[in-house]
Write a protein that holds these residues in place. Structure first.
Motif, short mmCIF file in Angstrom:
data_model
loop_
_atom_site.label_atom_id
_atom_site.label_comp_id
_atom_site.label_asym_id
_atom_site.label_seq_id
_atom_site.Cartn_x
_atom_site.Cartn_y
_atom_site.Cartn_z
N GLU A 198 0.83 -1.21 0.00
CA GLU A 198 0.00 0.00 0.00
C GLU A 198 0.86 1.26 0.00
O GLU A 198 0.57 2.22 -0.70
CB GLU A 198 -0.94 -0.01 1.21
N LYS A 227 -7.79 -1.67 -5.48
CA LYS A 227 -8.06 -2.28 -4.19
C LYS A 227 -7.07 -1.78 -3.13
O LYS A 227 -7.45 -1.46 -1.99
CB LYS A 227 -7.97 -3.81 -4.30
N HIS A 228 -5.79 -1.72 -3.50
CA HIS A 228 -4.78 -1.21 -2.57
C HIS A 228 -5.09 0.24 -2.17
O HIS A 228 -4.95 0.61 -1.00
CB HIS A 228 -3.40 -1.28 -3.22
N GLU A 230 -8.04 1.74 -2.17
CA GLU A 230 -9.23 1.77 -1.31
C GLU A 230 -8.86 1.47 0.13
O GLU A 230 -9.31 2.14 1.07
CB GLU A 230 -10.27 0.77 -1.80
N GLN A 231 -8.03 0.45 0.33
CA GLN A 231 -7.61 0.07 1.67
C GLN A 231 -6.75 1.18 2.31
O GLN A 231 -6.91 1.50 3.50
CB GLN A 231 -6.81 -1.24 1.63
N ARG A 234 -8.88 4.17 3.32
CA ARG A 234 -9.66 3.88 4.54
C ARG A 234 -8.78 3.99 5.78
O ARG A 234 -9.18 4.59 6.78
CB ARG A 234 -10.26 2.47 4.45
N LYS A 235 -7.59 3.48 5.71
CA LYS A 235 -6.68 3.52 6.86
C LYS A 235 -6.22 4.96 7.16
O LYS A 235 -6.02 5.32 8.33
CB LYS A 235 -5.46 2.63 6.61
#
Length: 250
Positions: A198, A227-228, A230-231, A234-235
């Protein structure tokens, strides 16, 4: 009388003690000491010739909400005095110093806004100045002329008011720096939660790479890059590439 009396100095001393709060709240007291009909503390953008903010007492005399006033604001005699070097920080200057009454009456700003309100003269003093803005203290009267005592009183008020405004500006600057530092510290904690992949993807984002370019560079599918991201978003508690890049750059 050309010098402040003992009573003047006592009232000034009391005023200075009370400047730790909002200086604009003390405008009425300043005006009472000087014997003015209206007192204002204004912020002027002297580069664009624009009135940025103004507090006045009595409040209903404040012209900042009158749109037509702004269209002729650069005709204010204070601008001409400032450009001519006759309105220097800490040194009071009056309309009657730079304009005859006949000249004032030909000035649309004076004729349309000040004369109808009974103002015949104004004593101004720049209390704080930087490359862009000036903080201006002004006193209006229904008669022309100001004594040496009046000018000394305004000079004394302005000296203390200028220091007060500078102190408040420094406090504001330090608070903003603290908020930025706290934000960076919090961001550092969130960045630690990212996986190595990420962080790698976000590093490419920070360099301006597109998702397709990142996928090619890392040898993965573009959907995997999404996807990476999005994660990571969020973090980090962000919602865009720009916000994420800003956190990485600190």
């Amino acid at each position: 009388m050309n010098t402040p009396s003992a009573t003047d100095l006592r009232r000034l001393l009391d005023l200075v003690h009370d400047l730790d709060g909002d200086a604009a709240d003390q405008l009425g007291r300043m005006g009472a000491i000087l014997g003015s009909d209206m007192t204002s503390l204004s912020t002027v953008d002297h580069v664009e010739g624009r009135l940025v903010a103004s507090r006045s007492t009595p409040a209903e005399s404040n012209l900042i909400r009158v749109s037509s006033f702004h269209s002729v604001f650069t005709l204010h005699p204070g601008f001409a005095a400032f450009r001519a070097g006759r309105l220097r920080p800490g040194t009071p200057a009056a309309w009657s110093d730079v304009n005859t009454l006949r000249e004032l009456r030909r000035n649309p700003l004076y004729a349309d806004f000040f004369a109808p309100r009974g103002t015949r003269d104004q004593l101004l003093c720049v209390v704080r100045l930087n490359r862009r803005e000036g903080h201006l203290l002004s006193f209006n009267r229904s008669r022309r002329g100001w004594t040496g005592r009046d000018r000394t009183v305004v000079q004394l008020i302005s000296a203390h008011l200028g220091r007060h405004l500078a102190r408040r500006a420094e406090i504001t600057r330090l608070r903003r720096a603290l908020h930025r530092r706290e934000g960076l510290d919090a961001a550092a904690g969130r960045l630690a939660a990212l996986t190595p992949r990420e962080r790698e993807v976000l590093g490419e984002v920070a360099r301006g790479a597109s998702d397709r370019d990142i996928a090619r560079s890392l040898g993965v599918r573009e959907r995997t890059v999404h996807k990476h991201l999005e994660q990571a978003y969020r973090k980090l508690g962000v919602h865009s590439r720009t916000q994420a890049a800003a956190l990485l750059h600190g």
